[in-house]
Design an enzyme around this catalytic site. Structure first.
Site, PDB file in Angstrom:
ATOM      1  N   CYS A  59       4.313   0.732  -4.787  1.00 22.94           N
ATOM      2  CA  CYS A  59       3.094  -0.052  -4.980  1.00 22.94           C
ATOM      3  C   CYS A  59       3.120  -0.758  -6.336  1.00 22.94           C
ATOM      4  O   CYS A  59       3.950  -0.458  -7.197  1.00 22.94           O
ATOM      5  CB  CYS A  59       1.870   0.842  -4.875  1.00 22.94           C
ATOM      6  SG  CYS A  59       1.515   1.397  -3.188  1.00 22.94           S
TER       7      CYS A  59
ATOM      8  N   HIS B  44      -2.987  -1.500  -7.347  1.00 25.31           N
ATOM      9  CA  HIS B  44      -3.971  -0.502  -7.770  1.00 25.31           C
ATOM     10  C   HIS B  44      -3.939  -0.273  -9.276  1.00 25.31           C
ATOM     11  O   HIS B  44      -3.031  -0.705  -9.989  1.00 25.31           O
ATOM     12  CB  HIS B  44      -3.768   0.819  -7.024  1.00 25.31           C
ATOM     13  CG  HIS B  44      -2.466   1.507  -7.293  1.00 25.31           C
ATOM     14  ND1 HIS B  44      -2.243   2.305  -8.405  1.00 25.31           N
ATOM     15  CD2 HIS B  44      -1.302   1.550  -6.595  1.00 25.31           C
ATOM     16  CE1 HIS B  44      -1.027   2.800  -8.370  1.00 25.31           C
ATOM     17  NE2 HIS B  44      -0.419   2.352  -7.291  1.00 25.31           N
TER      18      HIS B  44
END
Length: 534
Positions: free
Chosen positions: A451, A432
């Site tokens: 992440c 992301h």
């Protein structure tokens, strides 16, 4: 994760007892002596070996009573004796007797001895193609293991080839990175014989510095290939040539290439060639664990290298910096795929992050929630009502009893930034954007909660959506700046591999070394029984 015993059984065609020995060895910390486990199980006559001899139609493959080793047997023994080229141990695949010079004690013992050689070759095939079992299971985050090689079927095919030696040579991975690392392994094992005294100085050295240690540093960088070999400078002055060599060395070792020899650069210079050889062997092991076919178009993230590459038909199309999980929230190793993109995503704060990160900030200033567009829901139940943060007694809430659910509105303040790349793993790990672009300028970039944050989301989105004419760079930027959340499904999912390599070879052939940020190298060394130079 696939059952460990199943992996062994399918690889060796039913070698269940050996699998049990390996399992016991793992749990009692004895995986460094896996060779003994195989040797102990070699008299079990597994079905895989029976199949091979039945397929050949002979009782012996490598021996003949009158001559001893056959020509093919000599090729095999010579080949297995060089297994250390792959960072493996020849003794793991060869019987203890010197088979090059000694025959079995009796003619009756020859078939068993022949089968022991076959078992050693089966083990070699499985391990050079898929990696060693201990290495596969030392890391509980290794969540996706490719289908193991059926060593018996592969060997049966190999025995039918006209050039058995060439077939053996083709067993290890043939990728450029693997072959290049293998060459570096031999080079650093050769260098391991050179005296490598520790550099002891507390003084930072930079351009213009004068220090008696500088000639030794220059020589060390010349040996490592960072300083020109034809330069015969011997002064103790830090000159322009040394500056360039130091910067090159720093860049190869994951350090800030500022040209200043400080504590981190001294530490890297003091790593011996023998230790670097071991690091290379560990990473050859990791390369063997990758799927044999990564696909024609894929994305690969290297966690300790803090980088992402996008590959199409063998050509690197993109390379960018990434931010990965901090040590206490490690980014896992994954073989996954990107299935879609969410523009202007919302974010639901994971429980652990809410307890450990968000709650202390709320207690310090409840207005933090409004500043970053967080909503507070009374619970995790569907349809739970939203609460007024100022009506909650935050000071009385213990982290382990935090009942609330937090969501963050889409927009520039969102922790996911303006783009989220959707993956399919069960751990809620994805790629992301981020509002904290400044962190990409740092050399060490382990800041996330697991992440992977990517530096150039527009370029990555353009790559993964390349098969959809609708999604151009312009339309991607428009979706990022729109007022509404938008979901785009990829016409063709793109494989993504999140890997952990602390030794790689770049496009120009330089060996790059990265810090072992999660301690995975040390754990692999332990279970594989590796030491300096192994």
């Amino acid at each position: 994760m696939r059952d460990k015993q199943h992996i062994v059984s399918s690889t060796f065609g039913g070698l269940t007892a050996v699998a049990m020995i390996l399992m016991l060895g793992f749990y009692f910390g004895a995986l460094h002596n896996v060779a003994l486990a195989y040797e102990a199980g070699s008299d079990l006559e597994p079905a895989a070996i029976d199949e091979i001899y039945a397929d050949v139609g002979e009782d012996s493959i490598w021996w003949e009573p009158a001559i001893g080793l056959t020509p093919r047997g000599k090729i095999l023994l010579n080949f297995l004796s060089q297994a250390d080229r792959e960072g493996l141990r020849p003794s793991d695949y060869l019987p203890s007797t010197n088979v090059m010079t000694e025959l079995p004690a009796s003619e009756a013992a020859q078939p068993d001895y022949d089968r022991r050689l076959t078992l050693g070759l089966l083990r070699y095939i499985a391990e050079v193609r898929d990696g060693r079992l201990a290495a596969r299971y030392v890391d509980p985050e290794l969540s996706d293991i490719p289908t193991p090689t059926n060593a018996a079927d592969l060997l049966k095919a190999g025995l039918r080839t006209s050039d058995f030696g060439a077939w053996l040579e083709a067993l290890p991975p043939q990728t450029r990175n693997y072959q290049s690392l293998r060459e570096y392994l031999q080079r650093y094992r050769t260098l391991a014989g050179i005296e490598w005294p520790r550099l002891n100085t507390n003084e930072n050295l930079e351009l213009g510095s004068t220090n008696p240690a500088i000639p030794n540093i220059r020589t060390r960088l010349m040996i490592l290939g960072d300083y020109p070999a034809d330069d015969d400078e011997t002064t103790d002055t830090f000159d322009d040539a040394l500056l360039a060599a130091v910067q090159r060395f720093q860049a190869r070792n994951g350090l800030t290439p500022d040209g200043v020899i400080g504590p981190e650069t001294y530490a890297a210079l003091n790593v011996s060639p023998a230790d670097i050889a071991t690091k290379i062997a560990i990473n050859l092991e990791r390369l063997r664990q990758l799927p044999k076919n990564l696909g024609s178009r894929y994305v690969i993230v290297n966690i300790p290298g803090f980088d992402l590459r996008a590959i199409s038909d063998g050509t690197e199309r993109l390379r960018m910096r990434v931010i990965v999980g901090q040590k206490k929230r490690r980014t896992p190793i994954l073989n996954d795929k990107i299935t879609g993109i969410i523009f202007r995503p919302t974010w639901t704060v994971p429980v652990r992050v809410a307890r450990e990160d968000l709650l202390p900030k709320i207690k310090a200033d409840v207005n933090y929630l409004a500043t970053l567009d967080f909503r507070v829901l009374s619970s995790w139940k569907q349809g739970a009502p939203e609460l007024d943060p100022h009506a909650v007694d935050w000071q009385s809430i213990l982290p382990e009893r935090l009942p609330y659910k937090f969501t963050q509105k889409s927009g520039p303040n969102n922790a996911l930034g303006l783009v989220r790349f959707t993956l399919t793993n069960p751990y809620d790990i994805y790629l992301h954007d981020t509002p904290n672009k400044n962190l990409f300028a740092k050399t060490d970039r382990a800041f996330s909660s697991g992440c992977v944050r990517v530096a150039d989301v527009v370029a990555l989105a353009s790559f993964v959506m390349e098969s959809s004419p609708k999604w151009t760079e312009t339309s991607i930027q428009e979706a990022m700046n729109a007022s509404e959340r938008q979901v785009a499904k990829l016409p063709v999912p793109v494989p993504v591999y999140i890997t952990y390599f602390t030794a790689t070879v770049n496009e120009v052939g330089d060996l790059n070394l990265s810090k072992d940020i999660y301690g995975r190298d040390a754990e692999l060394m332990r279970v594989l029984g590796l030491g300096p130079g192994d």
